[in-house]
Design a protein around this motif. Sequence first.
Motif, PDB file in Angstrom:
ATOM      1  N   ASN A   1      36.277  -1.260  -0.570  1.00  0.00           N
ATOM      2  CA  ASN A   1      36.604  -1.411   0.197  1.00  0.00           C
ATOM      3  C   ASN A   1      36.196  -1.974   2.028  1.00  0.00           C
ATOM      4  O   ASN A   1      36.758  -2.969   2.358  1.00  0.00           O
ATOM      5  N   VAL A   2      34.826  -1.520   2.235  1.00  0.00           N
ATOM      6  CA  VAL A   2      34.220  -1.798   3.390  1.00  0.00           C
ATOM      7  C   VAL A   2      32.907  -1.466   3.190  1.00  0.00           C
ATOM      8  O   VAL A   2      32.201  -1.003   2.276  1.00  0.00           O
ATOM      9  N   ILE A   3      32.221  -2.498   3.226  1.00  0.00           N
ATOM     10  CA  ILE A   3      31.029  -2.754   2.970  1.00  0.00           C
ATOM     11  C   ILE A   3      30.178  -3.015   4.822  1.00  0.00           C
ATOM     12  O   ILE A   3      30.698  -3.568   5.957  1.00  0.00           O
ATOM     13  N   GLU A   4      29.157  -2.221   5.234  1.00  0.00           N
ATOM     14  CA  GLU A   4      28.057  -2.551   6.641  1.00  0.00           C
ATOM     15  C   GLU A   4      26.863  -2.461   6.337  1.00  0.00           C
ATOM     16  O   GLU A   4      26.244  -1.548   5.757  1.00  0.00           O
ATOM     17  N   GLY A   5      26.235  -3.736   6.874  1.00  0.00           N
ATOM     18  CA  GLY A   5      25.171  -3.275   6.948  1.00  0.00           C
ATOM     19  C   GLY A   5      23.657  -4.584   7.643  1.00  0.00           C
ATOM     20  O   GLY A   5      25.139  -5.495   8.010  1.00  0.00           O
ATOM     21  N   GLY A   6      22.876  -4.556   7.799  1.00  0.00           N
ATOM     22  CA  GLY A   6      21.757  -5.234   7.741  1.00  0.00           C
ATOM     23  C   GLY A   6      21.793  -5.588   9.538  1.00  0.00           C
ATOM     24  O   GLY A   6      22.957  -5.311   9.779  1.00  0.00           O
ATOM     25  N   THR A   7      20.922  -6.690   9.619  1.00  0.00           N
ATOM     26  CA  THR A   7      20.700  -6.501  11.709  1.00  0.00           C
ATOM     27  C   THR A   7      20.462  -8.228  11.991  1.00  0.00           C
ATOM     28  O   THR A   7      21.797  -8.118  12.784  1.00  0.00           O
ATOM     29  N   ARG A   8      20.236  -8.655  11.130  1.00  0.00           N
ATOM     30  CA  ARG A   8      19.661 -10.316  11.924  1.00  0.00           C
ATOM     31  C   ARG A   8      19.541 -11.421  10.910  1.00  0.00           C
ATOM     32  O   ARG A   8      18.853 -10.288   9.539  1.00  0.00           O
ATOM     33  N   THR A   9      19.932 -12.099  10.921  1.00  0.00           N
ATOM     34  CA  THR A   9      19.387 -12.597   9.522  1.00  0.00           C
ATOM     35  C   THR A   9      17.603 -13.216   8.998  1.00  0.00           C
ATOM     36  O   THR A   9      17.519 -12.990   7.747  1.00  0.00           O
ATOM     37  N   ASN A  10      17.259 -13.030   9.799  1.00  0.00           N
ATOM     38  CA  ASN A  10      15.723 -12.800   9.198  1.00  0.00           C
ATOM     39  C   ASN A  10      14.786 -11.426   9.098  1.00  0.00           C
ATOM     40  O   ASN A  10      13.702 -11.472   9.367  1.00  0.00           O
ATOM     41  N   VAL A  11      16.000 -10.574   9.134  1.00  0.00           N
ATOM     42  CA  VAL A  11      15.208  -9.134   8.769  1.00  0.00           C
ATOM     43  C   VAL A  11      15.577  -8.381   7.732  1.00  0.00           C
ATOM     44  O   VAL A  11      16.867  -8.433   7.300  1.00  0.00           O
ATOM     45  N   ILE A  12      14.873  -8.851   6.414  1.00  0.00           N
ATOM     46  CA  ILE A  12      15.291  -7.247   4.920  1.00  0.00           C
ATOM     47  C   ILE A  12      16.091  -6.392   5.718  1.00  0.00           C
ATOM     48  O   ILE A  12      15.647  -5.592   6.309  1.00  0.00           O
ATOM     49  N   PRO A  13      16.997  -6.525   5.344  1.00  0.00           N
ATOM     50  CA  PRO A  13      17.430  -4.431   6.183  1.00  0.00           C
ATOM     51  C   PRO A  13      17.290  -3.404   5.049  1.00  0.00           C
ATOM     52  O   PRO A  13      17.534  -3.655   3.938  1.00  0.00           O
ATOM     53  N   ASP A  14      17.473  -2.750   5.825  1.00  0.00           N
ATOM     54  CA  ASP A  14      16.525  -1.205   4.916  1.00  0.00           C
ATOM     55  C   ASP A  14      18.023  -0.383   5.128  1.00  0.00           C
ATOM     56  O   ASP A  14      17.564   0.618   4.552  1.00  0.00           O
ATOM     57  N   ARG A  15      19.016  -0.806   5.677  1.00  0.00           N
ATOM     58  CA  ARG A  15      20.554   0.141   5.081  1.00  0.00           C
ATOM     59  C   ARG A  15      21.602  -0.521   4.919  1.00  0.00           C
ATOM     60  O   ARG A  15      21.979  -1.321   5.553  1.00  0.00           O
ATOM     61  N   VAL A  16      22.809   0.119   3.496  1.00  0.00           N
ATOM     62  CA  VAL A  16      24.168  -1.312   3.837  1.00  0.00           C
ATOM     63  C   VAL A  16      25.168   0.321   2.727  1.00  0.00           C
ATOM     64  O   VAL A  16      24.032   1.562   2.186  1.00  0.00           O
ATOM     65  N   ARG A  17      26.670   0.749   4.267  1.00  0.00           N
ATOM     66  CA  ARG A  17      26.590   1.343   3.710  1.00  0.00           C
ATOM     67  C   ARG A  17      28.012   0.691   3.568  1.00  0.00           C
ATOM     68  O   ARG A  17      28.832  -0.655   3.505  1.00  0.00           O
ATOM     69  N   ALA A  18      29.001   1.360   1.659  1.00  0.00           N
ATOM     70  CA  ALA A  18      29.910   0.875   1.534  1.00  0.00           C
ATOM     71  C   ALA A  18      30.938   2.360   1.259  1.00  0.00           C
ATOM     72  O   ALA A  18      30.413   3.367   0.795  1.00  0.00           O
ATOM     73  N   MET A  19      32.237   1.730   1.196  1.00  0.00           N
ATOM     74  CA  MET A  19      32.965   2.676   1.490  1.00  0.00           C
ATOM     75  C   MET A  19      33.785   2.360   0.159  1.00  0.00           C
ATOM     76  O   MET A  19      34.345   1.617  -0.530  1.00  0.00           O
ATOM     77  N   ILE A  20      34.484   3.387  -0.611  1.00  0.00           N
ATOM     78  CA  ILE A  20      34.797   3.165  -1.942  1.00  0.00           C
ATOM     79  C   ILE A  20      35.738   3.815  -2.404  1.00  0.00           C
ATOM     80  O   ILE A  20      36.216   5.167  -1.809  1.00  0.00           O
ATOM     81  N   ASP A  21      37.673   3.093  -3.035  1.00  0.00           N
ATOM     82  CA  ASP A  21      38.319   3.926  -3.092  1.00  0.00           C
ATOM     83  C   ASP A  21      38.581   4.226  -4.531  1.00  0.00           C
ATOM     84  O   ASP A  21      38.033   3.114  -5.573  1.00  0.00           O
ATOM     85  N   LEU A  22      38.381   5.469  -4.819  1.00  0.00           N
ATOM     86  CA  LEU A  22      38.868   5.199  -6.457  1.00  0.00           C
ATOM     87  C   LEU A  22      40.275   6.472  -6.968  1.00  0.00           C
ATOM     88  O   LEU A  22      40.437   7.081  -6.087  1.00  0.00           O
TER      89      LEU A  22
END
Length: 385
Positions: free
Chosen positions: A245-266
């Motif tokens: 239900n939530v994702i966040e990550g990445g910094t700039r369009t021209n930067v390959i992102p090194d971290r993404v976080r997701a929040m999950i509801d089970l």
Amino acid sequence: MSELPLPRLFLQLLVPRLPEMTQTLQRLVVAESPSLEKAVADRCAQLLSSEWRQRGARVELLRSKTRGDHVRAVVEPSAGKSTGQILVLGHYDTVYGSGTLRKMPFRIRGGKAYGPGAFDMKGGIVQALFALEALQQARVRLRKRIVFLWTSDEEVGSENSEGLIQKEARRSDAALVLEPSYGPKGLLKTSRKGVGFKELIVHGKSSHAGLAPEEGVNAVHEMALQILRIAKWTDLRRGISASVNVIEGGTRTNVIPDRVRAMIDLRALTLADMRKLEKQLAALRPESRGARIEIRKGSSRAPLERKMTTALFARARHLAAQMGISLGECSVGGGSDGNITASLGVPTLDGLGAVGSGAHSADEHLLLRTMPERAALLAALLASL
Ligand SMILES: [Zn+2]
């Protein structure tokens, strides 16, 4: 009068008391009690204590450093010696910050009482207060000790009160939960899904998307693959859902992102399905070379499985029928403190509180004429256990 079946007697005693029930509800709603504002919530706890004391209960304020104090009111059995304990459980905190009353005052319109927390679940507390009075008026001989526990942090996950609820539940033969009922017919909640909040973090490696794409490990791409897997766990027919239900990550369009976080509801209806979801989550492996998956656990509630509630529901339905009320049941996706008591093996009946709708919204209200009926049903249950 004494020839009436008890449930009918309780109803007869309680119907004329609706004006007092309404006044008590108003006092409780006007005493705002946001989960996250201790000083404000504590004042409501004081008011609750005095309401219970006035009715002869022995009241204890269970101090909390971070949340409002919890209120424990005890009524001893008539014979003095107890043959067990019944837990009547609810919360007095609400999701509304202090000052909400200015926009959302307590008011009565068309037989409905509106206001923050009226339905979820101060109405249920009022019903319990008057159920106790009806038991006293009808001189019912209680076999078991009744412990009424009103906690202050249910709306924020019951972290502070969980130990307390568990301790009280372990001593109890049954838990009656005064959370709101469901829908205009006031269905009881005979099963509730278990809930697990999890955090999934994908670690990759950043690089310049134009100059060195081959050096990067794209955490967003990896997360996208994982999300597709997780979404497939949902099986609505079995009552299982897995939602990112939530994702966040990445910094700039021209930067390959090194971290993404997701929040999950089970969510799942049975403990076995809940465990299976957790195993599936733990078994996730990255598809991209060099990526790493980390899982963090958030708060969780075990399911309230229907088998924990069958016998109590049958009893409640029988008692309601004696008052001419047909009582229905339903299954809901959201958890409550009933999940805690049921997961300890304590027979639990939830949704015994107010009839109304609009919980957690500006339209929150309860149907006033149902309050005496619901209070009578609770009194009948307590007299029968
Ligand atoms: Zn509630």
